[in-house]
Scaffold this active site. Structure first.
Site, PDB file in Angstrom:
ATOM      1  N   SER A 161       0.839  -1.196   0.000  1.00 45.88           N
ATOM      2  CA  SER A 161       0.000   0.000   0.000  1.00 45.88           C
ATOM      3  C   SER A 161       0.873   1.244   0.000  1.00 45.88           C
ATOM      4  O   SER A 161       2.017   1.216   0.466  1.00 45.88           O
ATOM      5  CB  SER A 161      -0.879   0.010   1.253  1.00 45.88           C
ATOM      6  OG  SER A 161      -1.497   1.266   1.448  1.00 45.88           O
ATOM      7  N   TYR A 187      -0.204   0.266  10.508  1.00 47.71           N
ATOM      8  CA  TYR A 187      -0.555  -0.216   9.170  1.00 47.71           C
ATOM      9  C   TYR A 187       0.596   0.037   8.200  1.00 47.71           C
ATOM     10  O   TYR A 187       0.996  -0.847   7.433  1.00 47.71           O
ATOM     11  CB  TYR A 187      -1.819   0.482   8.683  1.00 47.71           C
ATOM     12  CG  TYR A 187      -2.221   0.111   7.272  1.00 47.71           C
ATOM     13  CD1 TYR A 187      -2.690  -1.161   6.967  1.00 47.71           C
ATOM     14  CD2 TYR A 187      -2.119   1.038   6.238  1.00 47.71           C
ATOM     15  CE1 TYR A 187      -3.057  -1.504   5.678  1.00 47.71           C
ATOM     16  CE2 TYR A 187      -2.498   0.712   4.940  1.00 47.71           C
ATOM     17  CZ  TYR A 187      -2.969  -0.561   4.666  1.00 47.71           C
ATOM     18  OH  TYR A 187      -3.321  -0.904   3.378  1.00 47.71           O
TER      19      TYR A 187
END
Length: 318
Positions: A161, A187
């Protein structure tokens, strides 16, 4: 940072998984997609099945998985679609899955993941996002190494990501034991780890004919994104920072799956390994203030080796 010419393809941000796999024949090849019960996982799996792969999808929710498998079979006409339960947080679940696998594995798409969850730990004491997004897939790929090696040209795709730009691996405190927990930093760190895995696997497994690359699928409206455990204000901030403009550019799941499918299957990328792709092309260096491109720390070979060795130790692998 990349010291080679970046790979460019005829595809881009709006290309779909079906477009990039058009004309590619995967008959006789086996493929495994984790987290295929929603979003880009479904469309990645659908494209691979459409091209004729003998496909296995893994899910935590078996009922949802059954619906997805039925839909893929009906839309592609490929009846070689198999469903397996797999919980990447549960090491016993991974070991059981790996033990039951037979035959070569040509394509492994490490797609499953969690995003910006509230602070939570596994029974081992690992931070949940790192445990799921990195440790789980590391244990899976490592356990399936023999199957990948026997495929004579296997491809691993790790779904990362742009969130990786938020944090390198904080080796001194990966699990937020000594610093305040931040869902987005956790994350980001986990998604940096998915890239570093590809960098090190590319080096360690090259002689086995295994390529490993990481991809950024783009911003896709999926359950995981819409259920972010963040305040409305922080979600707005997250969205506005993902692009250089004021509004986030959303992709459909079919567009989001395109980069994974391209990297996993396209002849243009045969032999390419240890790289990071977004919008169906190899990404260049990140530009400050814009959530795109690759951070230098995510391609750092020293960090990649350190993370691999740490993962082996934490997972008690040999």
């Amino acid at each position: 940072m990349p010291n080679h010419e970046l790979i460019k393809t005829p595809f881009g941000a709006t290309s779909t998984a079906m477009e990039v796999i058009s004309g590619i024949d995967l008959q006789g090849q086996t493929a495994l997609v984790t987290g295929a019960s929603s979003g880009i996982g479904i469309e990645t799996a659908r494209a691979l099945a459409h091209a004729g792969a003998n496909l296995t999808i893994t899910v935590r929710n078996v009922e949802a998985g059954r619906r997805v498998a039925k839909d893929i079979i009906e839309t592609t006409g490929n009846r070689n679609v198999h469903l397996e339960k797999l919980d990447l947080v549960d090491q016993s679940s991974i070991k059981s899955f790996v033990f039951s696998w037979t035959g070569p594995l040509h394509i492994l798409v490490n797609n499953a993941g969690v995003m910006a969850t509230p602070e939570s730990r596994t029974p081992e004491g690992w931070e949940l996002q790192f445990a799921t997004n990195h440790f789980g897939h590391f244990a899976l790929a490592y356990g399936l190494h023999g199957a990948l090696a026997s495929a004579d040209g296997a491809s691993i795709v790790s779904v990362s990501s742009a969130g990786h730009l938020r944090s390198p691996i904080v080796f001194d405190d990966i699990h937020f034991l000594h610093r305040p927990y931040d869902a987005l930093l956790a994350y980001g760190q986990s998604k940096t780890a998915t890239i570093l895995f590809a960098v090190e696997a590319a080096k360690r497994w090259a002689e086995d004919g295994i390529s490993a690359n990481a991809v950024m699928p783009g911003a896709i409206r999926t359950t995981g994104v819409e259920n972010l455990a963040l305040s409305a204000e922080r979600i707005a901030k997250l969205e506005s920072s993902r692009t250089s403009g004021n509004e986030i550019v959303w992709k459909s799941p079919q567009q989001g799956a395109a980069t994974s499918v391209l990297v996993a299957t396209h002849p243009l990328l045969n032999g390419i390994s240890g790289r990071y792709f977004e919008d169906c092309n190899e990404a260049g260096p990140a530009i400050p203030g814009i959530m795109s491109g690759i951070a230098s720390y995510a391609l750092d070979p020293v960090a990649a080796t350190r993370l691999w060795e740490l993962s082996m130790s934490e997972l008690k692998l040999s």
